[in-house]
Design an enzyme around this catalytic site. Structure first.
Site, PDB file in Angstrom:
ATOM      1  N   TYR A   1     -12.833  -4.718  91.827  1.00  0.00           N
ATOM      2  CA  TYR A   1     -13.339  -3.658  92.983  1.00  0.00           C
ATOM      3  C   TYR A   1     -14.797  -3.687  93.173  1.00  0.00           C
ATOM      4  O   TYR A   1     -15.317  -3.070  93.960  1.00  0.00           O
ATOM      5  CB  TYR A   1     -13.024  -2.187  92.822  1.00  0.00           C
ATOM      6  CG  TYR A   1     -11.622  -1.903  92.250  1.00  0.00           C
ATOM      7  CD1 TYR A   1     -10.523  -2.082  92.742  1.00  0.00           C
ATOM      8  CD2 TYR A   1     -11.564  -1.509  90.704  1.00  0.00           C
ATOM      9  CE1 TYR A   1      -9.248  -1.758  92.622  1.00  0.00           C
ATOM     10  CE2 TYR A   1     -10.423  -1.317  90.287  1.00  0.00           C
ATOM     11  CZ  TYR A   1      -9.229  -1.313  91.377  1.00  0.00           C
ATOM     12  OH  TYR A   1      -7.940  -0.914  90.636  1.00  0.00           O
TER      13      TYR A   1
ATOM     14  N   TYR B   1     -10.042   4.403  84.166  1.00  0.00           N
ATOM     15  CA  TYR B   1      -9.581   2.888  84.605  1.00  0.00           C
ATOM     16  C   TYR B   1     -10.223   1.850  84.091  1.00  0.00           C
ATOM     17  O   TYR B   1     -10.505   0.941  84.363  1.00  0.00           O
ATOM     18  CB  TYR B   1      -9.825   2.803  86.372  1.00  0.00           C
ATOM     19  CG  TYR B   1      -8.946   4.099  87.291  1.00  0.00           C
ATOM     20  CD1 TYR B   1      -7.578   4.174  87.059  1.00  0.00           C
ATOM     21  CD2 TYR B   1      -9.723   5.063  87.825  1.00  0.00           C
ATOM     22  CE1 TYR B   1      -7.203   5.125  87.879  1.00  0.00           C
ATOM     23  CE2 TYR B   1      -8.997   6.112  88.515  1.00  0.00           C
ATOM     24  CZ  TYR B   1      -7.784   6.035  88.323  1.00  0.00           C
ATOM     25  OH  TYR B   1      -7.170   7.039  89.182  1.00  0.00           O
TER      26      TYR B   1
ATOM     27  N   ARG C   1     -12.567  -3.438  86.477  1.00  0.00           N
ATOM     28  CA  ARG C   1     -13.220  -3.033  87.807  1.00  0.00           C
ATOM     29  C   ARG C   1     -14.299  -3.777  88.216  1.00  0.00           C
ATOM     30  O   ARG C   1     -14.413  -4.001  89.304  1.00  0.00           O
ATOM     31  CB  ARG C   1     -13.571  -1.498  87.276  1.00  0.00           C
ATOM     32  CG  ARG C   1     -12.745  -0.731  86.774  1.00  0.00           C
ATOM     33  CD  ARG C   1     -13.054   0.873  86.786  1.00  0.00           C
ATOM     34  NE  ARG C   1     -12.721   1.235  88.292  1.00  0.00           N
ATOM     35  CZ  ARG C   1     -14.031   1.408  89.083  1.00  0.00           C
ATOM     36  NH1 ARG C   1     -15.133   1.267  88.507  1.00  0.00           N
ATOM     37  NH2 ARG C   1     -13.802   1.847  90.185  1.00  0.00           N
TER      38      ARG C   1
ATOM     39  N   CYS D   1     -12.580 -17.456  80.477  1.00  0.00           N
ATOM     40  CA  CYS D   1     -13.061 -18.894  81.141  1.00  0.00           C
ATOM     41  C   CYS D   1     -12.786 -18.586  82.655  1.00  0.00           C
ATOM     42  O   CYS D   1     -11.746 -19.149  83.319  1.00  0.00           O
ATOM     43  CB  CYS D   1     -12.245 -19.800  80.640  1.00  0.00           C
ATOM     44  SG  CYS D   1     -12.525 -19.907  79.003  1.00  0.00           S
ATOM     45  N   GLU D   2     -13.615 -17.753  83.273  1.00  0.00           N
ATOM     46  CA  GLU D   2     -13.371 -17.323  84.928  1.00  0.00           C
ATOM     47  C   GLU D   2     -14.777 -16.935  85.232  1.00  0.00           C
ATOM     48  O   GLU D   2     -15.582 -16.002  84.731  1.00  0.00           O
ATOM     49  CB  GLU D   2     -12.495 -16.627  85.147  1.00  0.00           C
ATOM     50  CG  GLU D   2     -11.138 -16.528  84.867  1.00  0.00           C
ATOM     51  CD  GLU D   2     -10.016 -15.811  85.604  1.00  0.00           C
ATOM     52  OE1 GLU D   2     -10.676 -15.165  86.799  1.00  0.00           O
ATOM     53  OE2 GLU D   2      -9.037 -15.780  85.311  1.00  0.00           O
TER      54      GLU D   2
ATOM     55  N   ARG E   1     -10.110  10.199  87.838  1.00  0.00           N
ATOM     56  CA  ARG E   1     -11.561   9.523  87.491  1.00  0.00           C
ATOM     57  C   ARG E   1     -12.531  10.717  87.601  1.00  0.00           C
ATOM     58  O   ARG E   1     -13.513  10.472  86.690  1.00  0.00           O
ATOM     59  CB  ARG E   1     -11.721   8.825  88.881  1.00  0.00           C
ATOM     60  CG  ARG E   1     -13.271   7.973  88.651  1.00  0.00           C
ATOM     61  CD  ARG E   1     -13.682   7.447  90.235  1.00  0.00           C
ATOM     62  NE  ARG E   1     -12.631   6.796  91.067  1.00  0.00           N
ATOM     63  CZ  ARG E   1     -12.523   5.421  90.953  1.00  0.00           C
ATOM     64  NH1 ARG E   1     -13.240   4.875  90.073  1.00  0.00           N
ATOM     65  NH2 ARG E   1     -11.314   5.117  91.755  1.00  0.00           N
TER      66      ARG E   1
ATOM     67  N   GLY F   1      -8.679  11.929  93.910  1.00  0.00           N
ATOM     68  CA  GLY F   1      -9.710  11.328  94.615  1.00  0.00           C
ATOM     69  C   GLY F   1     -11.095  11.441  94.749  1.00  0.00           C
ATOM     70  O   GLY F   1     -11.827  10.695  95.067  1.00  0.00           O
TER      71      GLY F   1
ATOM     72  N   GLU G   1      -4.880  16.634  91.576  1.00  0.00           N
ATOM     73  CA  GLU G   1      -4.515  15.608  90.710  1.00  0.00           C
ATOM     74  C   GLU G   1      -5.667  14.660  90.221  1.00  0.00           C
ATOM     75  O   GLU G   1      -5.484  13.460  90.805  1.00  0.00           O
ATOM     76  CB  GLU G   1      -3.494  14.550  91.450  1.00  0.00           C
ATOM     77  CG  GLU G   1      -2.041  15.233  91.615  1.00  0.00           C
ATOM     78  CD  GLU G   1      -1.317  14.222  92.663  1.00  0.00           C
ATOM     79  OE1 GLU G   1      -1.337  13.343  92.917  1.00  0.00           O
ATOM     80  OE2 GLU G   1      -0.196  14.690  92.656  1.00  0.00           O
ATOM     81  N   PRO G   2      -6.682  15.152  89.915  1.00  0.00           N
ATOM     82  CA  PRO G   2      -7.913  14.360  89.753  1.00  0.00           C
ATOM     83  C   PRO G   2      -7.832  13.543  88.390  1.00  0.00           C
ATOM     84  O   PRO G   2      -7.043  13.894  87.296  1.00  0.00           O
ATOM     85  CB  PRO G   2      -8.991  15.371  89.576  1.00  0.00           C
ATOM     86  CG  PRO G   2      -8.181  16.505  88.849  1.00  0.00           C
ATOM     87  CD  PRO G   2      -6.837  16.766  89.641  1.00  0.00           C
TER      88      PRO G   2
HETATM   89  N1  LLP Z   1      -2.655  11.005  92.638  1.00  0.00           N
HETATM   90  C1  LLP Z   1      -2.243   9.927  92.937  1.00  0.00           C
HETATM   91  C2  LLP Z   1      -0.885   9.698  93.716  1.00  0.00           C
HETATM   92  C3  LLP Z   1      -2.719   8.666  92.926  1.00  0.00           C
HETATM   93  O1  LLP Z   1      -2.430   7.542  93.363  1.00  0.00           O
HETATM   94  C4  LLP Z   1      -4.140   8.549  92.259  1.00  0.00           C
HETATM   95  C5  LLP Z   1      -4.879   7.520  91.937  1.00  0.00           C
HETATM   96  C6  LLP Z   1      -4.599   9.928  91.778  1.00  0.00           C
HETATM   97  C7  LLP Z   1      -3.809  11.023  91.978  1.00  0.00           C
HETATM   98  C8  LLP Z   1      -5.969   9.985  90.906  1.00  0.00           C
HETATM   99  O2  LLP Z   1      -6.830   9.376  91.523  1.00  0.00           O
HETATM  100  P1  LLP Z   1      -8.424   9.810  91.304  1.00  0.00           P
HETATM  101  O3  LLP Z   1      -8.686  11.373  91.080  1.00  0.00           O
HETATM  102  O4  LLP Z   1      -8.714   8.901  89.733  1.00  0.00           O
HETATM  103  O5  LLP Z   1      -9.465   9.155  92.385  1.00  0.00           O
HETATM  104  N2  LLP Z   1      -7.985   1.508  89.524  1.00  0.00           N
HETATM  105  C9  LLP Z   1      -8.684   2.050  90.614  1.00  0.00           C
HETATM  106  C10 LLP Z   1      -8.332   3.443  91.040  1.00  0.00           C
HETATM  107  C11 LLP Z   1      -6.906   3.585  91.413  1.00  0.00           C
HETATM  108  C12 LLP Z   1      -6.400   4.814  91.807  1.00  0.00           C
HETATM  109  C13 LLP Z   1      -4.824   5.020  92.074  1.00  0.00           C
HETATM  110  N3  LLP Z   1      -4.502   6.323  92.394  1.00  0.00           N
HETATM  111  C14 LLP Z   1     -10.313   2.051  90.014  1.00  0.00           C
HETATM  112  O6  LLP Z   1     -10.436   1.626  89.019  1.00  0.00           O
HETATM  113  O7  LLP Z   1     -11.228   2.343  90.927  1.00  0.00           O
END
Ligand code: LLP
Length: 420
Positions: A319, A374, A315, A345-346, A279, A242, A276-277
């Site tokens: 979003y 992503y 994205r 075409c959107e 992004r 996150g 769990e990083p």
């Molecule tokens: N752990 C779990 C259980 C998750 O669901 C996620 C992301 C992560 C770790 C990794 O999160 P991060 O560190 O990447 O924020 N497609 C969206 C993002 C969806 C994230 C879903 N879960 C975007 O493009 O912004």
């Protein structure tokens, strides 16, 4: 610091390697990733959480190219996965099954079987129903399943609604209200087919303010300490991913404040920690390169039509995400706003709206920055547009991780029925 910078002639490079050159060699559109940047981000995250000896599981959903996973595995990464497919990727890229954590609300019996057969390190269960399924599969296989419970601590991450996961109204986790999580934890502790691993939390993605993390982690600690006080074994806390990145500057992420928060809350708590990083490791170390097809002057708008589209990078439209868009050629003065749009075409097919851009013409090349997470993983073949190729630059060399799909390969997967 950034993986993308200009050379002595002001041309944009990835770690000093010409992006024009990569497009000439591998075509357009093209995803490019910086190996040095990925290593730098991963080791910086590791260092930030070193005081609490956290194990870092890269969230494969952010970027699951085998070459990227293998590079991070060399730095000591485990994997956070959400499907049996990602398990196959983690193993193929050389991550030990014991260093894999399986998250997600809908693991099927087949997913669970595959994970247990591989010897997975941890399954994060998200409901009593899933715990029952894991127990039944483990019993049938004659193994003991390592299970942590993902709790829902009802914290608003303050991020985009579609990537917020920590509130009661979201489908994720087991409620910590009414002691649901506590009674379920006691039941997994008593289950001979389950080894209780602890608790997990993940409240959302692209979180740039530390306050929601602090609220969630404090609530998690409360639950964990309560379980311990009642005599249960809670070896590990998985703090999820996150951590947000700066999409405006597309620069390296500073993890020191996050590390300090985690250290303050968890040092000496006696829990082993997992992270769990996704992004924060990959986003700013990748770009989507694209070429201008036409520049069309509308009545009140300039449209720069490029050969990448929403099927390559969804994205912006999904979003309302901002990705910097810059020319590979030396920067020129802007002549006004433009929408950077694809051929799909959107109306929602855009990479950037109302951007200050210089004069542009067909053949000019652009980089859509901060697209390493992503991006390619969310690509589709909508409009029968073959997904772009992916290249990793490492130690000055370009490695083709995945070629662009071809029309032939897309069509070859299909069959036409023999109609009566
Ligand atoms: N752990 C779990 C259980 C998750 O669901 C996620 C992301 C992560 C770790 C990794 O999160 P991060 O560190 O990447 O924020 N497609 C969206 C993002 C969806 C994230 C879903 N879960 C975007 O493009 O912004």
């Amino acid at each position: 610091m950034s993986a993308f910078y200009r050379d002595a002639h002001n041309h944009l490079t990835i770690d000093g390697v010409s992006l024009d050159g990569l497009m000439a060699e591998f075509g357009s559109p093209l995803y490019v990733y910086s190996g040095a940047g990925l290593e730098r981000a991963f080791t910086a995250f590791q260092a930030a959480v070193a005081p609490v000896s956290g194990k870092v599981h890269f969230a494969l959903k952010a970027n699951s190219a085998l070459g990227v996973i293998a590079l991070l595995a060399r730095c000591g990464a485990g994997a956070d996965i959400v499907s049996a497919g990602e398990l196959a990727r983690a193993l193929a890229a050389g991550i030990a099954a014991g260093d894999v954590v399986f998250s997600g609300v809908g693991k099927t019996a087949a997913d669970i079987r595959a994970a247990l057969a591989a010897g997975i390190g941890q399954l994060n269960a998200e409901s009593a129903e899933e715990v029952a399924q894991i127990s039944a599969v483990a019993a049938a296989m004659g193994v003991v399943a390592p299970v942590a419970l993902r709790v829902n601590v009802d914290v608003d991450a303050g991020t985009h609604a579609k990537i917020s996961t920590g509130q009661r109204s979201n489908k994720f986790g087991i409620s910590t209200d009414q002691r649901e999580a506590a009674s379920l934890y006691a039941s997994i502790d008593a289950d001979p087919h389950i080894k209780p691993m602890g608790l997990a939390v993940h409240i959302g993605s692209q979180i740039c303010d530390l306050a929601p993390f602090e609220r969630a982690y404090a609530a998690l600690l409360d639950v964990a300490n309560g379980l311990r006080a009642s005599g249960l074994d809670v070896p590990c806390l998985d703090l999820g991913g996150g951590v947000g990145v700066d999409y405006q500057q597309a620069s390296d992420t500073d993890f020191s404040a996050y590390g300090a928060l985690v250290t303050r809350l968890f040092k000496d708590s006696g829990f082993a920690l997992g992270f769990e990083p996704g992004r924060a490791i990959a986003a700013n170390n990748g770009a989507l390169l694209t070429e201008v097809i036409y520049v069309k002057q509308g009545d009140n708008k300039r449209f720069v039509i490029v050969d990448a589209a929403m099927n390559d990078l969804i994205r912006p439209t999904l979003y309302d995400a901002y990705h910097p868009i810059v020319t590979l050629a030396p920067p020129q003065n802007t002549i006004g706003k433009a929408d950077i749009v694809g051929p799909v075409c959107e109306t929602g097919d855009y990479l950037g709206l109302d951007r200050d851009m210089p004069t542009l013409a067909a053949g000019d090349k652009l980089a859509v920055l901060s697209a390493g997470a992503y991006g390619a993983v969310m690509a589709s073949s909508y409009n029968t547009r073959p997904p772009a190729g992916e290249v990793l630059v490492h130690d000055g060399k370009a490695h083709l991780l995945r070629p662009a799909r071809s029309f032939d390969s897309l069509l070859a997967e299909e069959t036409i029925p023999v109609f009566d």
